[in-house]
Scaffold this motif. Sequence first.
Motif: not given
Length: 136
Positions: A117-136
């Motif tokens: 489901h492309t939209q669900h994956r996109r929404d999840l990816w946007q959440q991950i990206c919103s944390y930016g440098a914190q995710s590393k």
Amino acid sequence: MSDRQQHYLHAMGIQSWDLVHPERLQGYQPTLAPLDDECRLVLVSDTYPTAAEALLFERVLKSFHVPLAAARHVFPHQLAQLDLSGLAWIWLAGVEVDVDTSANRLTSPALADIDGHTQHRRDLWQQICSYGAQSK
């Protein structure tokens, strides 16, 4: 719990158990279970991931540099029993749970509903990206 009661639980194959309504025990103060030191992410969902869902889960974790060995699954009713103070990420997959933590929070449909489901994956990816440098 008496030795006799423990013996009965062991004889029935019950290794652990949870009280459904611990708040009903007057004066009871639950002890929160600590997560192991290497745990960085807790996946909260109603079902344990299937093999196919685990592959998707692992791919998503790699996108923000969390190894599969650093992730744990819990059912929603178990969440209140955990000490989440040192947790980096919490992922609520297909559940709505009120949780008090400073961890980065991801919310999504159940894992089974994300794959393909492309939209669900996109929404999840946007959440991950919103944390930016914190995710590393």
